[in-house]
Scaffold this motif. Sequence first.
Motif, short mmCIF file in Angstrom:
data_model
loop_
_atom_site.label_atom_id
_atom_site.label_comp_id
_atom_site.label_asym_id
_atom_site.label_seq_id
_atom_site.Cartn_x
_atom_site.Cartn_y
_atom_site.Cartn_z
N ILE A 1 0.87 -1.18 0.00
CA ILE A 1 0.00 0.00 0.00
C ILE A 1 0.90 1.23 0.00
O ILE A 1 1.64 1.46 0.99
CB ILE A 1 -0.94 0.00 1.21
N ASP A 2 0.88 1.99 -1.09
CA ASP A 2 1.71 3.19 -1.23
C ASP A 2 3.19 2.88 -1.01
O ASP A 2 3.92 3.62 -0.34
CB ASP A 2 1.26 4.28 -0.25
N GLY A 3 3.63 1.77 -1.59
CA GLY A 3 5.04 1.40 -1.48
C GLY A 3 5.44 0.76 -0.18
O GLY A 3 6.60 0.40 0.02
N LEU A 4 4.50 0.58 0.76
CA LEU A 4 4.79 -0.04 2.05
C LEU A 4 4.16 -1.42 2.10
O LEU A 4 3.07 -1.64 1.57
CB LEU A 4 4.25 0.82 3.20
N GLN A 5 4.85 -2.35 2.73
CA GLN A 5 4.37 -3.72 2.83
C GLN A 5 3.53 -3.90 4.09
O GLN A 5 3.89 -3.45 5.17
CB GLN A 5 5.54 -4.71 2.86
N MET A 6 2.41 -4.61 3.94
CA MET A 6 1.56 -4.96 5.06
C MET A 6 1.41 -6.48 5.09
O MET A 6 1.00 -7.09 4.10
CB MET A 6 0.18 -4.31 4.94
N TRP A 7 1.80 -7.06 6.23
CA TRP A 7 1.73 -8.51 6.38
C TRP A 7 0.38 -8.88 6.98
O TRP A 7 -0.08 -8.28 7.95
CB TRP A 7 2.85 -9.01 7.30
N LEU A 8 -0.21 -9.90 6.41
CA LEU A 8 -1.50 -10.39 6.90
C LEU A 8 -1.28 -11.54 7.86
O LEU A 8 -0.49 -12.45 7.60
CB LEU A 8 -2.37 -10.85 5.72
N GLN A 9 -2.00 -11.49 8.97
CA GLN A 9 -1.92 -12.54 9.98
C GLN A 9 -3.31 -12.82 10.54
O GLN A 9 -4.15 -11.93 10.60
CB GLN A 9 -0.99 -12.12 11.14
N LYS A 10 -3.48 -14.05 10.95
CA LYS A 10 -4.72 -14.41 11.60
C LYS A 10 -4.70 -13.93 13.05
O LYS A 10 -3.67 -13.98 13.71
CB LYS A 10 -4.92 -15.93 11.57
N TRP A 11 -5.84 -13.47 13.51
CA TRP A 11 -5.92 -13.02 14.88
C TRP A 11 -5.94 -14.21 15.83
O TRP A 11 -6.46 -15.27 15.51
CB TRP A 11 -7.18 -12.18 15.10
N SER A 12 -5.33 -14.01 17.03
CA SER A 12 -5.35 -15.03 18.07
C SER A 12 -5.41 -14.34 19.42
O SER A 12 -5.05 -13.16 19.54
CB SER A 12 -4.11 -15.93 17.97
N PRO A 13 -5.81 -15.04 20.48
CA PRO A 13 -5.85 -14.41 21.81
C PRO A 13 -4.47 -13.95 22.30
O PRO A 13 -4.38 -13.08 23.17
CB PRO A 13 -6.41 -15.52 22.71
N ASP A 14 -3.40 -14.54 21.75
CA ASP A 14 -2.04 -14.17 22.16
C ASP A 14 -1.47 -13.02 21.33
O ASP A 14 -0.27 -12.75 21.39
CB ASP A 14 -1.11 -15.38 22.03
N PHE A 15 -2.30 -12.35 20.57
CA PHE A 15 -1.82 -11.29 19.69
C PHE A 15 -1.25 -10.12 20.49
O PHE A 15 -1.84 -9.64 21.46
CB PHE A 15 -2.96 -10.80 18.79
N LYS A 16 -0.06 -9.66 20.07
CA LYS A 16 0.58 -8.46 20.63
C LYS A 16 1.05 -7.60 19.47
O LYS A 16 1.69 -8.12 18.55
CB LYS A 16 1.76 -8.84 21.52
N PRO A 17 0.74 -6.31 19.48
CA PRO A 17 1.12 -5.46 18.34
C PRO A 17 2.62 -5.42 18.08
O PRO A 17 3.05 -5.30 16.94
CB PRO A 17 0.59 -4.08 18.74
N GLU A 18 3.43 -5.52 19.15
CA GLU A 18 4.89 -5.44 18.97
C GLU A 18 5.51 -6.77 18.55
O GLU A 18 6.72 -6.83 18.28
CB GLU A 18 5.56 -4.96 20.26
#
Length: 259
Positions: free
Chosen positions: A16-33
């Motif tokens: 998106i606009d030259g930047l890469q976005m990785w797709l991941q499945k959500w899980s209860p252990d999800f942490k943004p960092e």
Amino acid sequence: MKMTLKKTWYRRVIEIDGLQMWLQKWSPDFKPEEDLPTALAWVLLPGLPFHLHTWQYLKQIVSHVGIPLTLDVATANKTRPSMAKVRVEMDLRKPQIDQVWIGMEYEDSPLKGFYQNIEYEGAPKYCKHCKNLGHNVLECRVLERMNQKKEQEKIVKAKDRVEEIGTILDGNKKNTQIMNGENDKKKKKGDNDKQHDKKDINKENDEAQQQTGQKKETIGTDPKTQMIEKEKDQEGTTKRRFKNKAKKKTEKKIPKKEE
């Protein structure tokens, strides 16, 4: 809608606009960092016998790698007999196997089969330390900085230890020098005392010798003492003569024994 979602999910990365976005499945252990340790990748099976290019066999073969999702178009249409290709959801924390055993077991015959080589396409790297995609533990800069910091701390501690030992050794050296100086002073004092005592003894001996010499001189020069000494000598000689005469008389009186 399902096909669009499936295609988007299989692409895994969207720009998106030259930047890469990785797709991941959500899980209860999800942490943004942190990145999830699961990823989609193609599993290649080169040289797999053509009669095994079916979903029934392929899902069993790649189940040792991860969760099988779908076949690629060539494998599904059986237009590429040299290799099978399967889309798999992998757990990047597990080691990637490079071979799998394929065989059949019969009751009346020994086990027969072969080892199938496995290759990977599009499998991202995952760092178990910082829990991010794109690099492994060997390439982790966070871990490298931590190791460098630890090494610097070890070097600083070693330097401090060396300085501490140096100060202890210097203190011991000073103490030994002070003790040696005190011992030298005591030794010099003892030597001086001995020399003084020796001088005193020599002085006393000299004085005694001088006194005895003076006595001898006075004895030799005094006429009365000379007369007394002569009389004593005459008495001594007369006493010795009487003793000798008495011995001779007794020898004459004792008769000789006859043999």
